[in-house]
Design a protein around this motif. Structure first.
Motif, short mmCIF file in Angstrom:
data_model
loop_
_atom_site.label_atom_id
_atom_site.label_comp_id
_atom_site.label_asym_id
_atom_site.label_seq_id
_atom_site.Cartn_x
_atom_site.Cartn_y
_atom_site.Cartn_z
N LYS A 1 7.52 -7.77 1.76
CA LYS A 1 6.74 -6.55 1.60
C LYS A 1 7.09 -5.57 2.72
CE LYS A 1 2.66 -8.79 -0.46
NZ LYS A 1 1.20 -9.03 -0.28
N SER A 2 6.92 -4.30 2.45
CA SER A 2 7.12 -3.28 3.49
C SER A 2 5.99 -3.34 4.50
CB SER A 2 7.16 -1.89 2.86
OG SER A 2 8.28 -1.73 2.02
N PHE A 3 6.29 -3.01 5.75
CA PHE A 3 5.24 -2.89 6.77
C PHE A 3 4.57 -1.52 6.66
CE2 PHE A 3 7.90 -6.26 8.40
CZ PHE A 3 6.97 -7.17 8.86
N ASP A 4 5.31 -0.56 6.18
CA ASP A 4 4.81 0.78 5.92
C ASP A 4 5.85 1.47 5.04
OD1 ASP A 4 3.35 3.10 5.90
OD2 ASP A 4 3.27 3.34 8.08
N THR A 5 5.54 2.63 4.55
CA THR A 5 6.51 3.37 3.77
C THR A 5 7.74 3.65 4.63
OG1 THR A 5 4.76 4.42 2.49
CG2 THR A 5 6.92 5.46 2.43
N GLY A 6 8.89 3.19 4.18
CA GLY A 6 10.13 3.40 4.94
C GLY A 6 10.36 2.40 6.05
N VAL A 7 9.49 1.38 6.20
CA VAL A 7 9.66 0.37 7.25
C VAL A 7 9.67 -1.01 6.59
CG1 VAL A 7 8.75 -0.62 9.39
CG2 VAL A 7 8.46 1.82 8.92
N GLN B 1 -3.92 0.05 10.55
CA GLN B 1 -3.61 -1.32 10.91
C GLN B 1 -4.94 -2.10 10.98
OE1 GLN B 1 -0.15 -2.52 12.00
NE2 GLN B 1 0.08 -0.85 10.55
N PRO B 2 -4.95 -3.43 10.84
CA PRO B 2 -3.74 -4.25 10.77
C PRO B 2 -3.23 -4.53 9.36
CG PRO B 2 -5.62 -5.67 11.08
CD PRO B 2 -6.15 -4.24 11.08
N LYS B 3 -4.15 -4.63 8.37
CA LYS B 3 -3.69 -5.07 7.06
C LYS B 3 -4.05 -4.05 5.99
CE LYS B 3 -4.00 -10.02 8.13
NZ LYS B 3 -4.56 -11.34 7.74
N ALA B 4 -3.23 -3.99 4.94
CA ALA B 4 -3.49 -3.13 3.80
C ALA B 4 -2.86 -3.75 2.57
CB ALA B 4 -2.93 -1.73 4.04
N LYS B 5 -3.51 -3.61 1.44
CA LYS B 5 -3.03 -4.21 0.21
C LYS B 5 -1.62 -3.72 -0.11
CE LYS B 5 -4.25 -4.93 -4.64
NZ LYS B 5 -5.24 -4.63 -5.72
N GLY B 6 -0.73 -4.67 -0.38
CA GLY B 6 0.64 -4.33 -0.74
C GLY B 6 1.58 -4.20 0.43
N PHE B 7 1.05 -4.27 1.66
CA PHE B 7 1.88 -4.14 2.86
C PHE B 7 1.82 -5.41 3.70
CE2 PHE B 7 1.05 0.34 1.89
CZ PHE B 7 2.32 0.87 1.98
#
Length: 267
Positions: free
Chosen positions: A195-201, A36-42
């Motif tokens: 966009k997803s917040f995380d994989t599966g979220v 966290q907090p930010k990542a490309k694509g999320f």
């Protein structure tokens, strides 16, 4: 609605004294595996101010990832079985294979009120006296209520931060859970690209009217449809008609903290 210029705790709806706010992540960190907090694509949900007491009070948030794991496990057909006591038919036991829940700690076992019989002899836990004074539980119901409360709280936080901009003075939320969600499920065409917040979220939001919003929250294998109604309008029958193939739950309360006390009512 409250004064948009005031610092308001979104969990209790009361003002937060300047300099004493405790920031709460809109999307629970416990659901995140990435940095966290930010990542490309999320996407990143950010934080909202709360009272420290309110932030710490929402204890089920700590267990929501385990609740989701438990719901996925119980939705399957292996590793759990229901038994009815032969001599005392009013005693029903749901036996769980602990090896299928390797991430569960003793603290998790205590929170979900499981009885740990791994070191017990069969004769001991088959005796009705073994259950005397011990709390009764329904693991599916309890895990579902934890998941619905925490995900509804998170959805509410996202609505406040991104759409409403103020904390509502009261809450009416309808929740419709489904199990078996996968990455193939996508509501971008219906509710708008996200966009997803995380994989599966993943969270989709859409305004239905001036006082109504719908939110679809996917967390692991659970898909939760939420309808937020910011009037006294009763929408239970309509929601039940739309989601006729699923359970519909309702929460009505003056603040989100009441999710921990009033809880959900199945319609």
């Amino acid at each position: 609605m409250t004064d948009p210029n005031a610092i308001i705790c979104y969990l209790c709806g009361r003002p937060v004294q300047s300099g004493s706010a405790s920031d709460d992540h809109a999307v629970p960190v416990v659901l995140m595996t990435r940095s966290q907090p930010k990542a490309k694509g999320f996407d990143y949900g950010g934080k909202l101010p709360t009272h420290a007491e309110c932030n710490n009070r929402f204890g089920p948030e700590t267990y929501v990832a385990k609740a989701l794991d438990l719901l996925e496990f119980l939705a399957g057909t292996e590793g759990h079985h229901d038994y009815q006591h032969r001599a005392q038919p009013h005693i029903t036991i749901k036996a769980l294979d602990a090896s299928k829940l390797p991430g569960f700690t003793q603290r998790d076992i205590g929170f979900f009120k499981f009885l740990d019989a791994r070191d017990k002899e069969y004769a001991e836990f088959s005796d009705p006296a073994f259950f005397a004074g011990k709390p009764k539980t329904n693991p599916t119901r309890d895990a579902l209520h934890v998941a619905m409360s925490v995900l509804a709280k998170s959805a509410a936080a996202l609505l406040i931060k991104r759409d409403l901009r103020v904390v509502p003075s009261a809450w009416r939320i309808y929740a419709v859970p489904y199990s078996g969600a996968t990455d193939a499920i996508n509501f971008d065409d219906l509710l708008g690209p996200t966009k997803s917040f995380d994989t599966g979220v993943h969270v989709w939001r859409k305004q239905l009217s001036n006082t109504e919003w719908t939110v679809v929250f996917r967390a692991k294998s659970i898909l939760l449809h939420l309808v937020f109604v910011f009037t006294e309008k009763e929408m239970g029958p309509m929601v039940k008609q739309i989601f006729s193939d699923a359970q519909v739950h309702e929460f009505v309360g003056p603040c989100l903290n009441d999710l921990l006390t009033i809880g959900w009512r199945q319609l």
